[in-house]
Design a protein around this motif. Structure first.
Motif, mmCIF file in Angstrom:
data_model
loop_
_atom_site.group_PDB
_atom_site.id
_atom_site.type_symbol
_atom_site.label_atom_id
_atom_site.label_comp_id
_atom_site.label_asym_id
_atom_site.label_seq_id
_atom_site.Cartn_x
_atom_site.Cartn_y
_atom_site.Cartn_z
ATOM 1 N N LYS A 143 9.247 -15.883 26.319
ATOM 2 C CA LYS A 143 9.486 -14.463 26.605
ATOM 3 C C LYS A 143 10.872 -14.046 26.122
ATOM 4 C CE LYS A 143 9.622 -11.089 30.382
ATOM 5 N NZ LYS A 143 8.857 -10.088 29.624
ATOM 6 N N ASP B 73 9.857 -11.800 23.042
ATOM 7 C CA ASP B 73 9.952 -10.458 23.605
ATOM 8 C C ASP B 73 11.377 -9.922 23.581
ATOM 9 O OD1 ASP B 73 8.772 -8.202 24.749
ATOM 10 O OD2 ASP B 73 9.225 -8.858 26.782
ATOM 11 N N ALA C 248 15.119 -13.038 30.829
ATOM 12 C CA ALA C 248 14.078 -13.998 31.209
ATOM 13 C C ALA C 248 14.723 -15.329 31.573
ATOM 14 C CB ALA C 248 13.087 -14.179 30.072
ATOM 15 N N LYS D 137 0.224 -13.461 25.283
ATOM 16 C CA LYS D 137 1.566 -12.908 25.419
ATOM 17 C C LYS D 137 2.147 -12.491 24.073
ATOM 18 C CE LYS D 137 2.260 -12.776 29.784
ATOM 19 N NZ LYS D 137 2.431 -11.455 30.444
ATOM 20 N N TYR E 299 3.572 -8.899 23.547
ATOM 21 C CA TYR E 299 4.963 -8.652 23.163
ATOM 22 C C TYR E 299 5.064 -7.914 21.831
ATOM 23 C CZ TYR E 299 6.035 -12.165 26.761
ATOM 24 O OH TYR E 299 6.139 -12.866 27.942
#
Length: 404
Positions: free
Chosen positions: A127, A131, A136, A312, A316
Motif C-alpha cells: 500500500k 498507493d 501506511a 488492491k 490503487y
C-alpha cells in the motif's frame, strides 16, 4: 480463506501400496522408524475449499463495482452470507485433532503465524509503495484487508482444546459472538470483533462428523437447495436498500452501525441461521468426486493471500473507475478474470514458488521434542546393539571356519 493449504486441512490416509510395505519392513529390519503412509486427500473438501476461495475472490472484485447494480449488490450480499462461514466450518472440522502438542503447535506457527507476519507486512508495504501512501504503517496488531483470517485461525486453533473440553461448546461460542456484537469498546486489536463473531462457525466445524457432511450431500438436499438459493437471492435484492452490509463482515458492533445494542445479538442469531442454511446448500452442490479443479483445493492459501494483491493493484491504480467495468458485460468480464486469476494462483507451480512463506521449514527455530530425542536415542542404541551382535556372529563364524 480457508489458511493452510495443506497444513491447515489435514488429509485422510490411503491404504499402503506394496512398495510402501516393502520399504517399511526394510526400515524395521534396519532399526529405523517406519515412515507414515502416504495421505489421500478427500476430493469433496478440496472441491469445497477451491469453490469457496473463488467466491471470496469474486466478492472482493464486486465490492468496488456493486454500487451501480442492485442485482450485483444482491449477489454480493448472498455470497457474503455463506462463503466465509463455509470455509471456517471446514477449517474447524479439520482442527478436531489439534491437541496443543509440540508438533501441532510447531505446524500452527509455521503454517499460520509466519504467513500472517509476512503477508501483513507485505500488504502494508504494498500500500505504501503502490498507493503512494506514506502513512501506511506495518503493525501486527491490526490485520489489514484479508490477513484477519490467519490471525483468527491462529486464535481459534489455540482455543480448540477448550472447546473440546466444555459440555456445550456451540451455545457458548454463539453467546460470545452475541456479546461481542453489543460491545463497541472491544477494540480493533487482532480484529477481535471478527474473531469472536465468526467463532461459532469454527466451533460448529469442531462438533461436526463426516456423516453430517454426507447428510447434506443427499440428492433431496441438492434439489431443495435450488429454491432456497432463488428465494435468498430475491430476498437479498429486496434487502439491498434496507440492510447495512456491515453486518456481513462481522467486524462491527450494533452501536458502531448506528443501531440499538439489542439489535446486535438478534442479528447474530439471524445471520447464523441464514449462513448455516446457505452453507448447507452450498455443500450439497459441491461434487464429491475428483474434478479438474480438485487438486487446486490444496493451494487455497496461496489463492487467498495472493489474489488480494491483484484486487488492491486494480483499486490503487483506479482500474475499477473505468466506465466499461461498471456495465453488465464489464462486471461479468471482471468476475471471470478474477476467477481465472485465483485459479492460477492455486496451482502447484505457484505453491512451490511460495512454499518458503506458506509452509516454511523452521527446524532451526524450535527445540527438539524431548520424547522425540528419547525415541531417536533408543533407536540408535538398539541399532548399535544389533550391529555389535551381528559383528560378534561374523567373528564367531570366521573363527569356526579357521579352526576347521
Amino acid at each position: 480463506m480457508f489458511p493452510a493449504a495443506s497444513s491447515l486441512v489435514p488429509s485422510l490416509r490411503s491404504p499402503q501400496s506394496q512398495n510402501d510395505q516393502h520399504d517399511q519392513s526394510r526400515d524395521r529390519s534396519a532399526g529405523r522408524p517406519s515412515p507414515r503412509p502416504a495421505a489421500k486427500r478427500d476430493a469433496f473438501f478440496d472441491n469445497a475449499k477451491y469453490l469457496a476461495i473463488v467466491l471470496v475472490a469474486m466478492g472482493h472484485s464486486w465490492e468496488p463495482l456493486k454500487g451501480d447494480s442492485r442485482v450485483l449488490q444482491a449477489a454480493y450480499m448472498l455470497v457474503y452470507t455463506f462463503h466465509m462461514p463455509a470455509f471456517i466450518v471446514i477449517s474447524g472440522f479439520f482442527s478436531r485433532s489439534f491437541d496443543a502438542s509440540p508438533g501441532r503447535l510447531k505446524r500452527l506457527v509455521t503454517g499460520v503465524a509466519v504467513p500472517y507476519v509476512v503477508f501483513e507486512s507485505a500488504y502494508s508495504l504494498f500500500k505504501r509503495v503502490v498507493d503512494h501512501d506514506p502513512q501506511a504503517a506495518i503493525t501486527l496488531l491490526d490485520p489489514y484487508y484479508l490477513t484477519w483470517f490467519l490471525c483468527a485461525l491462529f486464535i481459534w486453533r489455540l482455543t480448540t482444546p477448550i472447546w473440546k473440553m466444555v459440555r456445550f461448546p456451540l451455545p457458548l461460542a454463539l453467546a460470545m459472538a452475541m456479546l461481542a456484537s453489543l460491545t463497541p469498546n472491544l477494540g480493533g486489536d487482532l480484529d477481535l470483533q471478527r474473531v469472536l463473531q465468526f467463532l461459532p462457525y469454527f466451533v460448529l466445524g469442531l462438533c461436526l462428523r463426516p456423516e453430517h457432511f454426507r447428510m447434506v450431500r443427499r440428492r433431496s438436499v441438492r434439489i431443495a437447495a435450488v429454491p432456497v438459493f432463488v428465494f435468498s437471492l430475491a430476498f437479498c435484492w429486496w434487502a439491498v436498500p434496507k440492510m447495512d452490509t456491515g453486518w456481513l463482515y462481522h467486524r462491527s458492533s450494533a452501536q458502531e452501525l448506528g443501531l440499538p445494542w439489542w439489535v446486535g445479538p438478534a442479528m447474530q442469531l439471524a445471520l447464523f441461521g441464514c449462513s448455516l442454511l446457505l452453507t448447507a446448500c452450498f455443500f450439497s452442490w459441491v461434487p464429491g468426486r475428483t474434478m479438474w479443479f480438485t487438486a487446486l483445493g490444496a493451494g487455497t492459501l496461496c489463492g487467498y493471500l495472493l489474489h488480494g494483491f491483484l484486487i488492491k493493484t486494480a483499486d490503487y491504480r483506479g482500474w475499477f473507475d473505468h466506465t466499461a467495468v461498471h456495465r453488465p458485460l464489464g462486471e461479468i468480464a471482471v468476475t471471470v478474470a478474477v476467477a481465472a486469476a485465483v485459479t492460477l494462483l492455486c496451482t502447484e507451480p505457484v505453491r512451490r514458488t511460495f512454499r518458503f512463506v506458506m509452509e516454511p521449514k523452521m527446524d532451526w527455530a524450535f527445540k527438539r521434542d524431548a520424547a522425540e530425542l528419547a525415541r531417536e536415542r533408543e533407536t540408535r542404541e538398539k541399532q548399535e546393539t544389533r550391529e555389535k551382535q551381528e559383528t560378534g556372529k561374523k567373528l564367531e563364524t570366521q573363527r569356526a571356519k579357521a579352526d576347521a
